[in-house]
Design a protein around this motif. Structure first.
Motif, PDB file in Angstrom:
ATOM      1  N   LEU A  45     -15.866  64.041  16.079  1.00  0.00           N
ATOM      2  CA  LEU A  45     -16.975  63.169  16.485  1.00  0.00           C
ATOM      3  C   LEU A  45     -18.210  63.997  16.823  1.00  0.00           C
ATOM      4  CD1 LEU A  45     -17.927  60.301  17.209  1.00  0.00           C
ATOM      5  CD2 LEU A  45     -17.066  60.692  19.524  1.00  0.00           C
ATOM      6  N   TYR A  46     -18.004  65.112  17.529  1.00  0.00           N
ATOM      7  CA  TYR A  46     -19.112  65.997  17.889  1.00  0.00           C
ATOM      8  C   TYR A  46     -19.788  66.558  16.639  1.00  0.00           C
ATOM      9  CZ  TYR A  46     -21.680  70.030  19.607  1.00  0.00           C
ATOM     10  OH  TYR A  46     -22.653  70.940  19.853  1.00  0.00           O
ATOM     11  N   ASP A  47     -18.958  67.020  15.680  1.00  0.00           N
ATOM     12  CA  ASP A  47     -19.504  67.566  14.436  1.00  0.00           C
ATOM     13  C   ASP A  47     -20.383  66.548  13.718  1.00  0.00           C
ATOM     14  OD1 ASP A  47     -18.256  69.940  14.891  1.00  0.00           O
ATOM     15  OD2 ASP A  47     -16.601  69.609  13.501  1.00  0.00           O
ATOM     16  N   LYS A  48     -19.979  65.286  13.770  1.00  0.00           N
ATOM     17  CA  LYS A  48     -20.701  64.241  13.041  1.00  0.00           C
ATOM     18  C   LYS A  48     -21.969  63.791  13.759  1.00  0.00           C
ATOM     19  CE  LYS A  48     -16.749  62.176  10.613  1.00  0.00           C
ATOM     20  NZ  LYS A  48     -15.902  60.966  10.490  1.00  0.00           N
ATOM     21  N   THR A  49     -21.962  63.847  15.091  1.00  0.00           N
ATOM     22  CA  THR A  49     -23.049  63.199  15.833  1.00  0.00           C
ATOM     23  C   THR A  49     -24.016  64.149  16.534  1.00  0.00           C
ATOM     24  OG1 THR A  49     -21.626  62.999  17.796  1.00  0.00           O
ATOM     25  CG2 THR A  49     -21.645  61.144  16.245  1.00  0.00           C
ATOM     26  N   ARG A  50     -23.530  65.309  17.023  1.00  0.00           N
ATOM     27  CA  ARG A  50     -24.385  66.113  17.892  1.00  0.00           C
ATOM     28  C   ARG A  50     -24.511  67.580  17.500  1.00  0.00           C
ATOM     29  NH1 ARG A  50     -22.722  64.721  24.015  1.00  0.00           N
ATOM     30  NH2 ARG A  50     -24.148  66.473  24.303  1.00  0.00           N
ATOM     31  N   LYS A  51     -23.619  68.048  16.647  1.00  0.00           N
ATOM     32  CA  LYS A  51     -23.578  69.488  16.372  1.00  0.00           C
ATOM     33  C   LYS A  51     -24.899  70.004  15.796  1.00  0.00           C
ATOM     34  CE  LYS A  51     -20.969  73.013  13.891  1.00  0.00           C
ATOM     35  NZ  LYS A  51     -19.804  73.279  13.010  1.00  0.00           N
TER      36      LYS A  51
ATOM     37  N   LYS B 188      -8.999  67.128  18.949  1.00  0.00           N
ATOM     38  CA  LYS B 188      -9.329  67.182  17.519  1.00  0.00           C
ATOM     39  C   LYS B 188     -10.310  66.068  17.145  1.00  0.00           C
ATOM     40  CE  LYS B 188      -7.250  67.288  12.919  1.00  0.00           C
ATOM     41  NZ  LYS B 188      -5.988  67.204  12.139  1.00  0.00           N
ATOM     42  N   ASP B 189     -10.043  64.843  17.637  1.00  0.00           N
ATOM     43  CA  ASP B 189     -10.922  63.718  17.317  1.00  0.00           C
ATOM     44  C   ASP B 189     -12.293  63.888  17.963  1.00  0.00           C
ATOM     45  OD1 ASP B 189      -8.979  62.512  15.811  1.00  0.00           O
ATOM     46  OD2 ASP B 189      -8.235  61.241  17.446  1.00  0.00           O
ATOM     47  N   VAL B 190     -12.312  64.433  19.190  1.00  0.00           N
ATOM     48  CA  VAL B 190     -13.584  64.660  19.879  1.00  0.00           C
ATOM     49  C   VAL B 190     -14.415  65.686  19.116  1.00  0.00           C
ATOM     50  CG1 VAL B 190     -14.661  65.520  21.987  1.00  0.00           C
ATOM     51  CG2 VAL B 190     -12.667  64.036  22.146  1.00  0.00           C
ATOM     52  N   ARG B 191     -13.743  66.745  18.629  1.00  0.00           N
ATOM     53  CA  ARG B 191     -14.465  67.770  17.857  1.00  0.00           C
ATOM     54  C   ARG B 191     -15.057  67.163  16.580  1.00  0.00           C
ATOM     55  NH1 ARG B 191     -14.766  73.179  17.678  1.00  0.00           N
ATOM     56  NH2 ARG B 191     -13.199  73.439  19.302  1.00  0.00           N
TER      57      ARG B 191
ATOM     58  N   LEU C 158      -5.513  41.404  24.410  1.00  0.00           N
ATOM     59  CA  LEU C 158      -4.120  41.438  23.971  1.00  0.00           C
ATOM     60  C   LEU C 158      -3.363  42.630  24.536  1.00  0.00           C
ATOM     61  CD1 LEU C 158      -4.594  40.517  20.206  1.00  0.00           C
ATOM     62  CD2 LEU C 158      -3.935  39.020  22.095  1.00  0.00           C
ATOM     63  N   ASP C 159      -4.053  43.739  24.755  1.00  0.00           N
ATOM     64  CA  ASP C 159      -3.350  44.942  25.206  1.00  0.00           C
ATOM     65  C   ASP C 159      -4.355  45.923  25.793  1.00  0.00           C
ATOM     66  OD1 ASP C 159      -1.326  46.733  25.665  1.00  0.00           O
ATOM     67  OD2 ASP C 159      -1.288  47.525  23.622  1.00  0.00           O
ATOM     68  N   LYS C 160      -3.863  46.828  26.622  1.00  0.00           N
ATOM     69  CA  LYS C 160      -4.673  47.917  27.161  1.00  0.00           C
ATOM     70  C   LYS C 160      -3.928  49.227  26.979  1.00  0.00           C
ATOM     71  CE  LYS C 160      -7.429  45.802  30.875  1.00  0.00           C
ATOM     72  NZ  LYS C 160      -7.697  45.851  32.329  1.00  0.00           N
ATOM     73  N   GLN C 161      -4.664  50.276  26.647  1.00  0.00           N
ATOM     74  CA  GLN C 161      -4.062  51.615  26.541  1.00  0.00           C
ATOM     75  C   GLN C 161      -4.916  52.590  27.318  1.00  0.00           C
ATOM     76  OE1 GLN C 161      -3.629  52.648  22.442  1.00  0.00           O
ATOM     77  NE2 GLN C 161      -1.887  51.281  22.103  1.00  0.00           N
ATOM     78  N   LYS C 162      -4.256  53.546  27.989  1.00  0.00           N
ATOM     79  CA  LYS C 162      -4.994  54.573  28.710  1.00  0.00           C
ATOM     80  C   LYS C 162      -5.551  55.588  27.726  1.00  0.00           C
ATOM     81  CE  LYS C 162      -2.355  54.321  33.020  1.00  0.00           C
ATOM     82  NZ  LYS C 162      -1.500  55.076  33.971  1.00  0.00           N
ATOM     83  N   TYR C 163      -6.623  56.241  28.122  1.00  0.00           N
ATOM     84  CA  TYR C 163      -7.139  57.339  27.318  1.00  0.00           C
ATOM     85  C   TYR C 163      -6.087  58.425  27.217  1.00  0.00           C
ATOM     86  CZ  TYR C 163     -11.902  55.492  27.498  1.00  0.00           C
ATOM     87  OH  TYR C 163     -13.013  54.720  27.349  1.00  0.00           O
ATOM     88  N   GLY C 164      -5.999  59.086  26.049  1.00  0.00           N
ATOM     89  CA  GLY C 164      -5.103  60.225  25.907  1.00  0.00           C
ATOM     90  C   GLY C 164      -5.645  61.423  26.667  1.00  0.00           C
TER      91      GLY C 164
END
Length: 346
Positions: free
Chosen positions: A34-40, A29-32, A16-22
Motif C-alpha cells: 500500500l505504501y509503495d502504491k500511495t506514498r513512496k 507485507k500488505d502495508v508495504r 454481519l461480522d467483525k474482525q480485529k486488525y492483524g
C-alpha cells in the motif's frame, strides 16, 4: 444503520461480522504494498529535496547547454563514446556538484556505459538532464546511507567480518589452491595404494510379485510353475500399485540397500525366480533379470573420486604447512587457563 449517504448514493448497512486488525508482522507485507502504491514516490521526492539542500547539489544549467552544443555527430551512449570527438571536446565539462565535488559529462556517460543503462540512446539535453537526476538521486542516498552506517556498530562489525573473510579466502587461494599440483602420476599412485576403496557393489535387476496374503502368493507361485509369464502375472496381480505398469520391474538395485535385491542376487541363473518368502507386511516372489558382481573400479572409472580425495589430502597438507610457517613467524601463545575463567558461573 440509519440511511447513509456516500458519493455513490444512499445505503442501509447491516453488520454481519467483525474482525480485529492483524498484528504488524501479519500485515507488514500488505502495508508495504500500500505504501509503495500511495506514498513512496512522494516521500522519496521529499527526501531527495532535503538531501539536495543538505549536500549542496548545484546544477550548472549553462554548462549542460554548452556541452550538448558541442555534439555535432549525434553521439549515442555506447562504448564508442570513449573514442568519440564529443568526449574529447566536452567530456571534461562539469555539469553539477554534490558536496562540493564536481561531476563531469564523462563521469555521467561512462557510469551509464558501465552499468549498461540507456545504451544506444542519443545524447541530448533532455536525456542528460534525466541522467543527472538519476545519478544525483543515487549519490545522495548513497552518501546519506554511508553517514548513517558509519556510526552503526553492528554494521561495522559485519563489514569487518566480510573483510576478514575476504583476506582469509585470498590467503587460502595463494597458499593452498594455487600451489596445488594435480599431477596425474601422483593421482595414479594414490589410486594404486587405495584401490580397494573404489568398488562397484553387488547389484541385481529384478521383478517382483507382492501380495499381503500367503494364500494368494502361493497361488501365483503355482501358476508360475505351470508356465504363466512372470511379467504378465506381476502386471495383473502385484499389490505394489506403482510397479503394476512396470510388470513388477524395480530396475538395477544395490543389494546392500534392498533385501528384495539381495534375494534376487542369490538366485543362480538369470531368469530364475524365487519361492515365496515373507517380506515387509506381506509375501514376495522375485525374478532375477540381471546382476552386477562387485569389482574394483579401474583407474579411469575411479579417477574423479581419487582426484577429489587427492585434492582433500593436498589442501590439508598445504594448509598445515602454511599454518606451521605462520606459527614460526608470529609465535602465538594460547592461555587455556584463562579461557576456563570465561565459563565460570557468575
Amino acid at each position: 444503520s440509519d440511511i447513509v449517504e456516500t458519493r455513490f448514493g444512499y445505503h442501509l448497512i447491516k453488520l454481519l461480522d467483525k474482525q480485529k486488525y492483524g498484528s504488524y508482522e501479519d500485515e507488514k507485507k500488505d502495508v508495504r504494498t500500500l505504501y509503495d502504491k500511495t506514498r513512496k514516490v512522494k516521500d522519496k521526492a521529499t527526501l531527495i529535496e532535503r538531501l539536495s539542500n543538505e549536500k549542496g547539489f548545484v546544477l550548472y544549467e549553462e554548462a549542460v547547454e554548452n556541452a550538448i552544443a558541442k555534439d555535432t555527430a549525434n553521439t549515442v551512449i555506447n562504448k564508442y563514446y570513449l573514442e568519440s570527438e564529443f568526449r574529447n571536446v566536452a567530456g571534461d565539462i562539469s555539469l553539477f556538484e554534490i558536496n562540493k565535488i564536481k561531476y563531469t559529462l564523462n563521469t555521467l556517460i561512462e557510469h551509464n556505459i558501465k552499468t549498461e543503462k540507456n545504451i544506444g540512446k542519443k545524447i541530448s539535453k533532455k536525456l542528460v538532464n534525466g541522467l543527472i537526476t538519476t545519478f544525483k538521486d543515487e549519490k545522495l542516498i548513497e552518501q546519506k546511507a554511508a553517514e548513517v552506517l558509519k556510526n552503526n556498530s553492528d554494521f561495522i562489525s559485519l563489514m569487518n567480518e566480510y573483510k576478514n573473510g575476504i583476506y582469509i579466502f585470498k590467503l587460502q587461494e595463494d597458499e593452498v589452491w594455487n600451489k596445488m599440483n594435480l599431477d596425474s602420476s601422483r593421482i595414479k599412485t594414490l589410486y594404486e595404494q587405495t584401490k580397494d576403496n573404489y568398488t562397484f557393489p553387488n547389484k541385481a535387476e529384478f521383478m517382483e510379485i507382492f501380495s499381503r496374503k500367503d494364500s494368494l502368493i502361493n497361488l501365483y507361485y503355482s501358476q508360475l510353475q505351470s508356465g504363466e509369464d512372470f511379467g504378465s502375472l506381476a502386471k495383473k496381480k502385484t499389490e505394489r500399485v506403482k510397479y503394476k505398469t512396470k510388470a513388477g520391474n524395480q530396475g538395477m538395485v544395490e543389494i546392500k540397500k534392498n533385501d528384495l535385491a539381495k534375494h534376487a542376487f542369490n538366485l543362480d541363473v538369470i531368469g530364475d525366480y524365487s519361492k515365496p518368502f515373507k517380506y515387509s507386511n506381506g509375501w514376495s516372489i522375485v525374478k532375477l533379470m540381471n546382476k552386477v558382481v562387485a569389482r574394483t573400479k579401474t583407474f579411469t572409472e575411479a579417477r574423479a573420486e581419487v582426484t577429489s580425495k587427492f585434492q582433500d589430502m593436498e589442501s590439508s597438507r598445504l594448509e598445515k604447512e602454511y599454518k606451521t610457517k605462520l606459527e614460526k613467524t608470529y609465535s602465538p601463545k594460547i592461555f587455556y587457563d584463562e579461557l576456563k575463567n570465561a565459563y565460570k558461573a557468575k
